[in-house]
Design a protein around this motif. Structure first.
Motif: not given
Length: 74
Positions: A13-41
């Motif tokens: 409900x809160x998410x849909x109360x945001x404007x389209x522009x505000x929803x567009x600024x939300x990260x694709x993943x709720x924890x943000x972007x995560x990249x691991x190096x080959x060594x970490x993997x």
């Protein structure tokens, strides 16, 4: 208005109360972007332990008896 990212992901409900522009600024993943190096993997063991597994030690526990699992064989 500051967007509450956690609430936006948890509360539809809160998410849909945001404007389209505000929803567009939300990260694709709720924890943000995560990249691991080959060594970490390569360092990730994914549940595989070393040979020091003491789940089947020589105690009085018979939990490994009659098991088809070879992990308790010494």
């Amino acid at each position: 208005m500051k967007i509450d990212i956690i609430r936006a992901w948890k509360d539809e409900g809160y998410r849909w109360s945001l404007s389209e522009e505000e929803r567009h600024t939300l990260p694709e993943n709720p924890v943000g972007e995560l990249e691991l190096t080959d060594a970490e993997l390569e360092a990730v063991m994914g549940g595989w332990g070393d040979d020091s597994d003491d789940s089947c030690d020589d105690s009085d526990d018979d939990s490994c008896d009659d098991s088809d699992d070879d992990s308790c064989d010494d």
